[in-house]
Design an enzyme around this catalytic site. Structure first.
Site, PDB file in Angstrom:
ATOM      1  N   GLU A  60     -23.644 -34.950  12.088  1.00  0.00           N
ATOM      2  CA  GLU A  60     -25.045 -35.065  12.490  1.00  0.00           C
ATOM      3  C   GLU A  60     -25.946 -35.604  11.381  1.00  0.00           C
ATOM      4  OE1 GLU A  60     -23.071 -32.339  15.309  1.00  0.00           O
ATOM      5  OE2 GLU A  60     -23.148 -32.444  13.116  1.00  0.00           O
ATOM      6  N   HIS A 129     -24.424 -20.686  18.459  1.00  0.00           N
ATOM      7  CA  HIS A 129     -24.698 -21.725  19.456  1.00  0.00           C
ATOM      8  C   HIS A 129     -25.787 -21.292  20.433  1.00  0.00           C
ATOM      9  CE1 HIS A 129     -20.743 -22.805  17.949  1.00  0.00           C
ATOM     10  NE2 HIS A 129     -20.901 -24.007  18.451  1.00  0.00           N
TER      11      HIS A 129
END
Length: 326
Positions: A60, A129
């Site tokens: 990312e 998450h």
């Protein structure tokens, strides 16, 4: 009007803007060959080719940095994060470059870029998450933060975000991609900062993203008891149209905020400060809120249920600010 899924609304927004402007491109993990982790970009590789729909490594920081550089050199990237939980890795590029470059360059270098993807919890995915990030990014000057709850807003606001000259954090929800809603046949744009309201007169409920489901369901339950709640969907967290909330509170005299944030320094904290500062004399009860628990969200289903806001607790909170018996 036609009924389409949330993911289709997002896809149509990107397709329309990519057809309109050749500077717009999409990049991210699995957006091309796999048609998107959540099938948002399905078919886009076939239409636009590999130079405009780009699969990236699971890195990312790396691909966000490439996109920021591209934006500063005249392109208009859309960066898809598989989840915003992974977007803490490129925070340096978002915070120290994308958000600050316009100011640091004296207005000479902008960063027209959209970072988008699934935000918040999605069931039993564990602590790493399941974080909601609206308040974190809304705390950064130079960024705009959009957090959508339905296909209509998703398409209209994403199109506006892609055309905007500022870096925009576009928050979706993994558990809403299949939700269907009405979207016009013709092209449309929605102004960034728009608020949706369900009219009411007894109490104002403010929410955004998937917590709007809780807010609206609570309003339905309250209506069965003759309580008319005005429900406001923020949609845009920054810039925050707190004037609309204030006008609603002037009418209802009560405010309850429902959000999927940790409580400390959250979106509700900012709203509460602004409304008590400018609208204290209109309040007939303290501002109340229901947030996620002040803890990581764990895997066990009973802890998930205890962690997230729900309809019964929201209804209970509304009755408390109305000084009604349980």
């Amino acid at each position: 009007m036609r009924q389409i899924a949330f993911r289709e609304a997002l896809r149509e927004a990107m397709q329309e803007e990519m057809r309109r402007d050749e500077r717009v491109f999409l990049m991210g993990e699995e957006v091309a060959e796999y048609n998107g982790a959540y099938k948002v970009s399905q078919g886009m590789l076939d239409e636009f080719g590999e130079k405009r729909v780009i699969d990236t490594p699971i890195a990312e920081l790396g691909f966000a940095a490439i996109a920021v550089g591209a934006a500063q050199n005249g392109l208009r990237p859309i960066v898809e994060f598989m989840t915003w939980n992974f977007a803490v890795l490129p925070l340096d590029q978002i915070l120290n470059t994308a958000s600050k470059m316009l100011a640091m360059s004296g207005g000479q270098v902008g960063c027209p870029i959209v970072f988008r993807g699934a935000n918040g919890s999605a069931g039993q995915l564990g602590a790493q998450h399941s974080t909601a990030f609206e308040s974190l990014y809304a705390n950064i000057p130079g960024l705009k933060v959009i957090s959508v709850s339905n296909p209509y807003d998703a398409k209209g606001l994403l199109k506006s975000a892609i055309r905007d000259d500022d870096p925009i954090m576009f928050m979706e929800s993994e558990v809403m991609y299949g939700d269907k809603g009405e979207v016009p046949e013709e092209e449309y744009l929605l102004p960034i900062g728009k608020l949706y309201k369900r009219p009411g007169k007894d109490v104002t409920i403010v929410s955004f993203n998937k917590m709007m489901k809780i807010a609206l369901a609570a309003a339905e339950e309250l209506a069965k008891e003759g309580i008319e709640a005005e429900v406001i969907d923020l949609a845009t967290i920054r810039p925050l149209d707190w004037f609309t909330i204030l006008e609603s509170v002037k009418k209802t005299n009560r405010l309850v905020i429902v959000e999927e944030q940790w409580p400390f320094a959250s979106v509700s904290s900012e709203i509460s400060y602004r409304i008590q500062k400018e609208g204290f004399d209109y309040l007939d009860a303290p501002i109340r809120r229901i947030t996620s628990a002040d803890a990581p969200m764990h895997y066990a289903p009973n802890l998930v249920a205890a962690y997230l806001p729900d309809v019964p607790r929201t209804v209970k909170l509304v009755k408390e600010v109305m000084y009604l018996k349980k």
